[in-house]
Design an enzyme around this catalytic site. Structure first.
Site, PDB file in Angstrom:
ATOM      1  CD  GLU A 190       2.382  -2.725   3.322  1.00 23.07           C
ATOM      2  OE1 GLU A 190       1.952  -3.367   4.540  1.00 23.07           O
ATOM      3  OE2 GLU A 190       1.984  -2.850   2.248  1.00 23.07           O
ATOM      4  CG  ASN A 221      -0.360  -0.014   2.457  1.00 19.73           C
ATOM      5  OD1 ASN A 221       0.675   0.524   2.783  1.00 19.73           O
ATOM      6  ND2 ASN A 221      -0.985  -1.038   3.358  1.00 19.73           N
ATOM      7  CG  ASP A 234      -4.796 -10.536   3.421  1.00 20.83           C
ATOM      8  OD1 ASP A 234      -3.584 -10.222   3.362  1.00 20.83           O
ATOM      9  OD2 ASP A 234      -5.417 -10.849   4.518  1.00 20.83           O
TER      10      ASP A 234
END
Length: 362
Positions: A222, A219, A309
């Site tokens: 990150e 993301n 996920d």
């Protein structure tokens, strides 16, 4: 020149034809297994002991979390999934969460032959207390130290033996000790020899361990942490994507950006592909299920738990089914648009995905 709406309709129609091809693909998932536990109740008064609500317990639900949620997303879309990881040792009550996790895996038709028990670890459990759909608090029970060498060896041998039968492998790192640097490097080495594409959801920046991966998915927060710089505008995102391609030594990087959609960077393409978020109106329902209001065009996001996920799993599965990464990313974006409208850790079913794509193709 085609309009944006025309391009969207054509893309959605093409993705609808892709969905049936996902069924039956063999995908391995290795990473940090978690049990997401939900304690439901009502709250109408404050505790006399502190300024916190008193929750009257109603029921408990367990769902697959972490790397196990990646596996659940894949299984829901029809993939044949093999799970690799570690849990605590012993049967209930010694390791009741581990037993619950295994039962959930089997109920989802996910093979747990590659899940090993280790008495030196505890099964990661994230317990969320929810009252009237309000998330009150989360309690984590976990260990973060690296997996013991003996267990890591067993895990690597099991994974290496299964790799030749896989269409793709997903590494899902939640920084709980499973995906250590040397372990990731060995896994990528085996996958490279067998020509198995690897898709990685990293938690920490490992400069060398992911070299040769098909795709890295992270993301925006990150991505900024990996590079040590703020991402404030489109140019900074473009620069970050190119830097991450070099940083990880991988074929592609997909940065998810919440309500702004996602951006795909490919080593073979001079320009990034930006995919806008889908518009989807939902109402609250039980964990993992949605109530959809077809009459609205606004976006109402209730819970982003596990959305990353979903993106990781759908990107890997669509690519394994033969889709170019651009279409795989578009399908992953659509799937995430469904999942963020569900309360709690959730997955997307083929009919939900097809319904959304049908709406977008109009």
């Amino acid at each position: 020149m085609p309009t944006l709406s025309t391009d969207l309709a054509q893309s959605a129609a093409r993705l609808r034809r892709l969905v049936p091809r996902l069924h039956g693909k063999r995908i391995g998932v290795v990473g940090d297994l978690m049990l997401d536990r939900y304690l439901w109740g009502t709250a109408s008064r404050l505790s006399p002991e502190a300024a916190v609500p008193v929750v009257d317990f109603a029921e408990q639900n367990d769902r697959l979390g972490g790397a196990a949620n990646v596996a659940a997303n894949l299984a829901e879309l029809g993939a044949r999934v093999e799970m690799f990881g570690a849990v605590g040792a012993g049967k209930a009550p010694a390791d009741e969460p581990g037993e619950s996790l295994r039962k959930k895996l089997r109920a989802a038709n996910i093979s747990d032959k590659g899940v090993f028990s280790d008495a030196r670890r505890v099964t990661t459990v994230k317990t969320r207390i929810i009252a009237r759909h309000q998330h009150i608090v989360r309690v984590d029970r976990e260990r973060r130290e690296p997996l013991h060498a003996e267990t890591q060896g067993r895990l690597l041998r099991a994974l290496s033996a299964s790799m030749k039968n896989l269409d793709a492998l997903v590494l899902s790192d939640y920084d709980k000790g499973i995906i250590a640097d040397d372990f990731a490097d060995k896994v990528l080495g085996v996958a490279h020899k067998l020509k198995v594409p690897v898709f990685v959801g990293p938690k920490r920046s490992r400069l060398y361990a992911y070299r040769g991966a098909k795709a890295i998915i992270c993301n925006a927060k990150e991505a900024a942490q990996f590079l040590g710089q703020a991402l404030t505008d489109e140019k900074s995102f473009d620069d970050a994507g190119r830097a991450l391609l070099s940083h990880f030594g991988c074929e592609s990087v997909l940065i998810t950006r919440g309500e702004k959609g996602m951006t795909l960077f490919e080593e073979s393409s001079p320009r990034p592909l930006h995919i806008p978020a889908t518009s989807f109106e939902v109402t609250y329902a039980r964990v993992g299920k949605s109530g959809i209001d077809r009459g609205s065009s606004a976006r109402q996001v209730f819970d982003v738990t596990g959305a990353g996920d979903t993106v990781l799993s759908v990107l890997a599965l669509a690519s394994a089914a033969g889709a170019p990464l651009s279409d795989a990313a578009r399908l992953a974006n659509a799937a995430a648009g469904v999942v963020v409208g569900k309360l709690g850790t959730a997955s997307v079913a083929p009919d939900e995905l097809l319904h959304l794509l049908a709406e977008l193709s109009r």
